[in-house]
Design a protein around this motif. Structure first.
Motif, PDB file in Angstrom:
ATOM      1  N   VAL A 174       0.832  -1.297  -0.105  1.00  0.00           N
ATOM      2  CA  VAL A 174       0.040   0.064   0.088  1.00  0.00           C
ATOM      3  C   VAL A 174       0.886   1.283   0.139  1.00  0.00           C
ATOM      4  O   VAL A 174       1.791   1.197   0.481  1.00  0.00           O
ATOM      5  CB  VAL A 174      -0.876   0.106   1.162  1.00  0.00           C
ATOM      6  N   SER A 175       0.459   2.107  -1.020  1.00  0.00           N
ATOM      7  CA  SER A 175       1.109   3.691  -0.484  1.00  0.00           C
ATOM      8  C   SER A 175      -0.106   4.657  -0.173  1.00  0.00           C
ATOM      9  O   SER A 175      -1.211   4.363  -0.493  1.00  0.00           O
ATOM     10  CB  SER A 175       1.552   4.026  -2.020  1.00  0.00           C
ATOM     11  N   VAL A 176       0.287   5.400   0.750  1.00  0.00           N
ATOM     12  CA  VAL A 176      -0.485   6.497   1.459  1.00  0.00           C
ATOM     13  C   VAL A 176       0.209   7.797   1.257  1.00  0.00           C
ATOM     14  O   VAL A 176       1.461   8.174   1.491  1.00  0.00           O
ATOM     15  CB  VAL A 176      -0.546   6.065   2.648  1.00  0.00           C
ATOM     16  N   GLY A 177      -0.772   8.739   1.052  1.00  0.00           N
ATOM     17  CA  GLY A 177      -0.462  10.146   0.855  1.00  0.00           C
ATOM     18  C   GLY A 177      -1.401  11.077   1.472  1.00  0.00           C
ATOM     19  O   GLY A 177      -2.498  10.734   1.537  1.00  0.00           O
ATOM     20  N   ILE A 178      -0.807  12.011   2.679  1.00  0.00           N
ATOM     21  CA  ILE A 178      -1.767  12.942   3.133  1.00  0.00           C
ATOM     22  C   ILE A 178      -1.090  14.198   2.938  1.00  0.00           C
ATOM     23  O   ILE A 178       0.268  14.540   3.174  1.00  0.00           O
ATOM     24  CB  ILE A 178      -1.682  12.523   4.980  1.00  0.00           C
TER      25      ILE A 178
ATOM     26  N   GLU B  54       2.980  17.106   4.857  1.00  0.00           N
ATOM     27  CA  GLU B  54       3.024  15.949   3.928  1.00  0.00           C
ATOM     28  C   GLU B  54       3.394  14.608   4.357  1.00  0.00           C
ATOM     29  O   GLU B  54       4.762  14.530   5.193  1.00  0.00           O
ATOM     30  CB  GLU B  54       3.808  16.320   2.713  1.00  0.00           C
ATOM     31  N   TYR B  55       2.511  13.688   4.206  1.00  0.00           N
ATOM     32  CA  TYR B  55       3.141  12.141   4.539  1.00  0.00           C
ATOM     33  C   TYR B  55       3.069  11.443   3.449  1.00  0.00           C
ATOM     34  O   TYR B  55       1.897  11.176   2.821  1.00  0.00           O
ATOM     35  CB  TYR B  55       2.121  11.874   5.823  1.00  0.00           C
ATOM     36  N   VAL B  56       4.174  10.957   2.876  1.00  0.00           N
ATOM     37  CA  VAL B  56       4.053  10.240   1.601  1.00  0.00           C
ATOM     38  C   VAL B  56       4.985   8.733   1.870  1.00  0.00           C
ATOM     39  O   VAL B  56       6.021   8.945   2.059  1.00  0.00           O
ATOM     40  CB  VAL B  56       4.208  10.679   0.434  1.00  0.00           C
ATOM     41  N   LYS B  57       4.093   7.457   1.834  1.00  0.00           N
ATOM     42  CA  LYS B  57       5.090   6.402   2.237  1.00  0.00           C
ATOM     43  C   LYS B  57       4.362   5.170   1.643  1.00  0.00           C
ATOM     44  O   LYS B  57       3.071   5.211   1.403  1.00  0.00           O
ATOM     45  CB  LYS B  57       5.050   6.259   3.962  1.00  0.00           C
ATOM     46  N   SER B  58       5.185   4.255   1.429  1.00  0.00           N
ATOM     47  CA  SER B  58       4.804   2.813   0.955  1.00  0.00           C
ATOM     48  C   SER B  58       5.230   1.675   2.045  1.00  0.00           C
ATOM     49  O   SER B  58       6.228   1.847   2.533  1.00  0.00           O
ATOM     50  CB  SER B  58       5.336   2.967  -0.439  1.00  0.00           C
TER      51      SER B  58
ATOM     52  N   LEU C  66      -4.943   6.685  -0.957  1.00  0.00           N
ATOM     53  CA  LEU C  66      -3.984   5.292  -0.755  1.00  0.00           C
ATOM     54  C   LEU C  66      -4.470   4.579  -1.862  1.00  0.00           C
ATOM     55  O   LEU C  66      -5.586   4.465  -2.199  1.00  0.00           O
ATOM     56  CB  LEU C  66      -4.531   4.984   0.504  1.00  0.00           C
ATOM     57  N   VAL C  67      -3.375   3.550  -2.394  1.00  0.00           N
ATOM     58  CA  VAL C  67      -3.642   2.800  -3.498  1.00  0.00           C
ATOM     59  C   VAL C  67      -2.919   1.468  -2.810  1.00  0.00           C
ATOM     60  O   VAL C  67      -1.954   1.554  -2.278  1.00  0.00           O
ATOM     61  CB  VAL C  67      -2.781   3.273  -4.732  1.00  0.00           C
ATOM     62  N   LEU C  68      -3.607   0.462  -3.303  1.00  0.00           N
ATOM     63  CA  LEU C  68      -3.151  -0.950  -2.978  1.00  0.00           C
ATOM     64  C   LEU C  68      -3.450  -1.978  -3.895  1.00  0.00           C
ATOM     65  O   LEU C  68      -4.286  -1.647  -4.792  1.00  0.00           O
ATOM     66  CB  LEU C  68      -3.718  -1.228  -1.302  1.00  0.00           C
ATOM     67  N   ASN C  69      -2.507  -3.051  -3.725  1.00  0.00           N
ATOM     68  CA  ASN C  69      -2.586  -4.030  -4.789  1.00  0.00           C
ATOM     69  C   ASN C  69      -3.334  -5.341  -4.727  1.00  0.00           C
ATOM     70  O   ASN C  69      -2.865  -6.461  -4.941  1.00  0.00           O
ATOM     71  CB  ASN C  69      -1.305  -4.322  -5.247  1.00  0.00           C
TER      72      ASN C  69
END
Length: 414
Positions: A80-84, A91-95, A374-377
């Motif tokens: 999952v990748s998350v962006g806030i 900014e919070y951008v992590k995978s 957020l995006v996930l596979n």
């Protein structure tokens, strides 16, 4: 024997096919639309101490890390990748996890992903642009543009966009499920998709109930094509993606998938076993769910679709039409309202997407000018919940405790 139903799944809201509308509880109703759409962009953001949205301090970021990792583990999500993003520059951008279970390739924020039902926000935006131009009207009936629709002389474009048409959802049809899972590479035409729906009787009179239905969006896509004279993919590229500056978002015409991208994993298969669905042809979702994007583009789109404003300050949708879009009557789920191709869950405005192998969530909190993507596979549920909702719930409990994205899953129609 009951087995999973392939659907451009639930999008945001899974409603039983004939589930009655119920009003939200008094404490959890969908927020009313602003009196003027411009308010969304110009409203001052509350201070972090005000309780609206917490500042993304190292401590808060650590809490988010822990919450995401817990959901990842408990729900068995590969990656999952998350962006806030907050208006004060936070900014919070992590995978987390892996993009490919076989190779162990790590999930990263720059990967392309299939966004499923978030496509609906783009298709309805195209419809609303034609409304602004006076070429169509929201209260026109669909038979003015597409022939052969059951109740077509009674169903309006507004009811299609608001999921209140009463038409049967083609992606719940048994024959459709068999056709897709027996050959996931096969292309579907819009008319073939409509045929799966139209062989079923209408479920209720137009406007009577909320029922999340992909058939509605196929019809709206055909309206855009007829009235613009362009293929839907070209219209959305020229009139939506280019003006907004979404350079890493596309409407595929087949199963093309730009690199780099994560591998997708689903159990929405003929056998119910987990399979890699990365190269499945998304034409079966078309105007309801075929599009592809990336985390950063979805960040830009979140605010644009919620406000109708372009990043440069121009307008994608007029204030009057955007105000119509954001009228979000209650749905079958307490605390959630659905407008014209967009939802409001406890103040968060946007949409989610789910189709075999991928899920996404793109939402904007106007009162705090804060974005969560957020995006996930995978689309494999956990305890009858969408994994994207589990992440959204866990994250918003931390960053916006007064606005928790608590969208419970509803039983499928079969």
């Amino acid at each position: 024997m009951t087995r999973p139903c392939i659907r451009l799944r639930r999008g945001i809201l899974v409603a039983a096919a004939v589930g009655a509308l119920v009003a939200p509880t008094a404490g959890g109703g969908a927020a009313a639309p602003p009196s003027a759409e411009g308010d969304l962009a110009t409203r001052p953001s509350p201070s972090p101490s005000g309780g609206e949205v917490r500042a993304l301090t190292p401590e808060v970021q650590q809490q988010i890390d822990q919450a995401v990792q817990q959901v990842l583990k408990e729900a068995g999500v590969p990656g999952v990748s998350v962006g806030i993003w907050t208006p004060d520059g936070g900014e919070y951008v992590k995978s987390f996890g892996v993009a490919d279970k076989d190779t162990g390739q790590k999930m990263t924020p720059d990967l392309y992903t299939r966004i499923g039902s978030e496509t609906k926000t783009f298709t309805v935006t195209a419809v609303l642009q034609l409304v602004d131009e006076g070429r169509i009207g929201l209260d026109d009936t669909i038979d003015k543009y597409v022939q052969g629709v059951p109740n077509g002389d009674k169903i309006t474009l507004r009811q299609l966009a608001g999921m209140r048409s009463g038409l049967f959802n083609y992606s719940e049809d048994e024959d459709f499920f068999k056709a897709l899972t027996s050959d996931p590479q096969r292309p579907f035409t819009p008319q073939q998709l409509l045929d799966y729906s139209f062989k079923h009787p209408v479920l209720f009179p137009p406007g009577e109930k909320f029922y999340y239905c992909n058939t509605n969006l196929i019809l709206l896509g055909l309206v855009v094509e007829k009235m613009s004279g362009e293929p839907l993919a070209e219209y959305i590229q020229d009139r939506v993606l280019d003006p907004v500056g979404l350079k890493h978002t596309l409407f595929p015409t087949g199963n093309e998938f730009p690199s780099p991208h994560a591998q997708g994993y689903t159990n929405q298969t003929a056998t119910g076993k987990v399979e890699n669905s990365t190269d499945w042809n998304p034409s079966w979702g078309w105007a309801a769910g075929a599009m592809i994007s990336r985390l950063e583009d979805l960040r830009v789109w979140a605010r644009t679709v919620a406000t109708g404003q372009l990043p440069d300050g121009g307008r994608l949708i007029s204030p009057a039409t955007q105000k119509q879009r954001l009228i979000t009557p209650p749905t079958t789920i307490p605390g959630a309202g659905y407008g014209l191709g967009i939802f409001d869950v406890q103040g968060w405005i946007g949409h989610n997407g789910s189709l075999p192998g991928y899920e996404s969530l793109t939402i904007y909190l106007p009162s705090a000018r804060t974005t969560l993507v957020l995006v996930l596979n995978t689309d494999i549920g956990h305890d009858n919940e969408e994994p994207s909702t589990l992440f959204g719930d866990a994250i918003t409990k931390i960053i916006s405790p007064e606005h928790v994205f608590n969208l419970p899953a509803q039983p499928a129609s079969r």
